[in-house]
Design an enzyme around this catalytic site. Structure first.
Site, mmCIF file in Angstrom:
data_model
loop_
_atom_site.group_PDB
_atom_site.id
_atom_site.type_symbol
_atom_site.label_atom_id
_atom_site.label_comp_id
_atom_site.label_asym_id
_atom_site.label_seq_id
_atom_site.Cartn_x
_atom_site.Cartn_y
_atom_site.Cartn_z
ATOM 1 N N SER A 177 0.214 -9.384 -5.635
ATOM 2 C CA SER A 177 0.569 -8.557 -6.783
ATOM 3 C C SER A 177 2.078 -8.611 -7.063
ATOM 4 C CB SER A 177 0.070 -7.141 -6.527
ATOM 5 O OG SER A 177 -0.110 -6.484 -7.734
ATOM 6 N N HIS A 222 -8.663 -6.747 -7.485
ATOM 7 C CA HIS A 222 -7.255 -6.948 -7.140
ATOM 8 C C HIS A 222 -7.035 -6.549 -5.674
ATOM 9 C CE1 HIS A 222 -3.049 -7.173 -8.362
ATOM 10 N NE2 HIS A 222 -2.801 -5.992 -7.805
HETATM 11 C C1 GTR Z 1 0.771 -2.848 -11.263
HETATM 12 C C2 GTR Z 1 1.593 -3.792 -12.092
HETATM 13 C C3 GTR Z 1 1.236 -5.203 -11.737
HETATM 14 C C4 GTR Z 1 1.174 -5.422 -10.258
HETATM 15 C C5 GTR Z 1 0.671 -4.246 -9.473
HETATM 16 C C6 GTR Z 1 0.995 -4.241 -7.987
HETATM 17 O O1 GTR Z 1 0.932 -1.529 -11.598
HETATM 18 O O2 GTR Z 1 1.326 -3.527 -13.450
HETATM 19 O O3 GTR Z 1 2.138 -6.088 -12.363
HETATM 20 O O4 GTR Z 1 2.381 -5.846 -9.778
HETATM 21 O O5 GTR Z 1 1.161 -3.057 -9.936
HETATM 22 O O6 GTR Z 1 2.003 -4.771 -7.553
HETATM 23 O O7 GTR Z 1 0.223 -3.629 -7.264
#
Ligand code: GTR
Length: 420
Positions: free
Chosen positions: A262, A403
């Site tokens: 992420s 995710h």
């Molecule tokens: C979210 C963000 C993403 C991603 C994620 C993370 O809120 O919008 O770009 O980086 O966090 O890092 O868990």
């Protein structure tokens, strides 16, 4: 917030578009033209591999100036390593555990990063291949063992950004041990003969918008508008961990991968783009500002990420809020900066916010650079089936699920590192 004054008018206009509905429909993706990694900014073509270093330097400069900001320093004078713990029998005897503190200036009262290094008990002759893994919740989050020192650093409770001016300080408790263990399958890693050197990103720069008062920025001075934000700082931290690994004869420093998920996947890509000592770079679900093409505007967009997380990128990146087409680069060129080294782009099918197709297309469009350098890229132009990894020096998979980082992801990374 002095650093933002210069971009205030731009911010004000860009915020207007921030409420536009998020695109989750392929039919709504605008048509776009990607900048060519194999054409110099003056329009001249990059004809041979001998031309590439010059084009590489040019692209790196553009990513510094327009996206992540320039990293002002390499290894700082006075940086030194302090071994703090060594356990010869960990994970039932199959691994060793070490904790090393990297101090960023003389003495021991300056900023530091704590590294947790897990190595196979019997590393290969010539040293074990290793992953530099950036973690979200402290080194004690990767495994429940009480042998791992509990972090006393600033900690976020969840991944939600704090509201402006709101800084919630959640110190870690015993209960947080192993809270991300499913993302760090230590036994699987050492069983494959590999080591893991992990560090907490908040040691380098706590992840909130404080005008760069704390973390590593405090040591080097407030960044200018085209200088490193937090992603630049975290990436720099990964390189300092690499500095340490180069001193350990039980590690094969020619086979070190940098890995992150992420926002830390964005970090891994930027670290690997800049620091050619990383033989392999892993972007796990990195999305916007990571592997995903900005011009597709699918899922999270540049304006949205800069509004939610104003400290992640350089201030100059904010001028592209709701104006991705004006960016002089796109993220396939970031992947290309890793050539000819191995890059692994991993998506998850339920992670639409990160635009899996945009991540795949970045890997596709970095291909010509790999081919120029005599390497095979993905080898496909269409997205593969779920859980069917493709590619050679550029690899890609889209797995089922959300995710996250799963055993399936790690199985692929371990196969890839074994081929180095
Ligand atoms: C979210 C963000 C993403 C991603 C994620 C993370 O809120 O919008 O770009 O980086 O966090 O890092 O868990």
């Amino acid at each position: 917030m002095l650093r933002y004054l210069s971009v205030l008018p731009l911010l004000a206009s860009s915020m207007m578009g921030a409420d536009e509905p998020v695109i989750y429909d392929e039919a709504k993706v605008p048509s776009y033209t990607l900048p060519d990694p194999l054409r110099f900014e003056n329009g001249e073509p990059v004809k041979t591999s001998a031309d590439w270093p010059k084009r590489r330097a040019e692209l790196l400069g553009l990513f510094e100036a327009h996206v992540y900001g320039k990293t002002p320093v390499g290894r700082p004078a006075g940086m030194h390593f302090e071994p703090r713990k060594k356990i010869d029998s960990f994970l039932g005897g199959k691994a060793t555990l070490e904790e090393i503190r990297i101090h960023f200036r003389e003495g021991d009262d300056g900023p530091f990063v704590d590294v947790l290094l897990i190595k196979p008990a019997k590393p290969a002759v010539g040293g074990a291949p290793a992953f530099v893994g950036v973690n979200f919740t402290g080194n004690h989050g990767v495994h429940p063992s009480t042998e791992i020192t509990l972090s006393t650093a600033w900690m976020r409770e969840s991944n939600e950004p704090e509201k402006k001016g709101q800084v919630i300080d959640h110190r870690s408790t015993e209960a947080s041990r192993g809270n991300q263990a499913s993302r760090w399958p230590l036994a699987m890693i050492v069983d494959a003969g590999c080591a893991l050197a992990t560090f907490y990103y908040g040691d380098i720069d706590p992840d909130f918008d404080d005008g760069f008062e704390n973390g590593i920025h405090a040591l080097f001075g407030k960044p200018g508008p085209a200088e490193w934000g937090s992603i630049g700082a975290w990436a720099w931290g990964a390189s300092r961990v690499m500095d340490y690994l180069e001193t350990d004869p039980a590690i094969d420093s020619k086979k070190v991968a940098v890995m992150g998920h992420s926002r830390l996947g964005k970090t891994a890509l930027w670290a690997g783009a800049q620091d050619e000592r990383f033989a392999m770079v892993i972007s796990n679900n990195s999305g916007c500002g990571g592997a995903a093409l900005s011009r597709r505007r699918f899922g999270e967009r540049v304006g949205r990420i800069n509004t939610s997380f104003p400290h992640w990128f350089a201030d100059t990146f904010h001028q592209y809020n709701e104006n991705e087409a004006a960016l002089p680069v796109d993220q396939h060129q970031l992947i290309a900066l890793i050539a000819p080294r191995l890059v692994y782009v991993a998506s998850a099918v339920e992670d639409e916010w990160a635009d899996p197709r945009g991540e795949f297309l970045s890997a596709v469009h970095a291909g010509p650079v790999y081919e120029l350098l005599g390497k095979k890229g993905l080898g496909v132009k269409e997205m593969p089936e779920l859980n069917a990894a493709v590619g050679e020096s550029i690899r890609y998979h889209i797995r089922s699920g959300k995710h996250d980082v799963t055993d399936y992801d790690w199985e692929q990374y371990l196969k890839a590192i074994a081929g180095l």
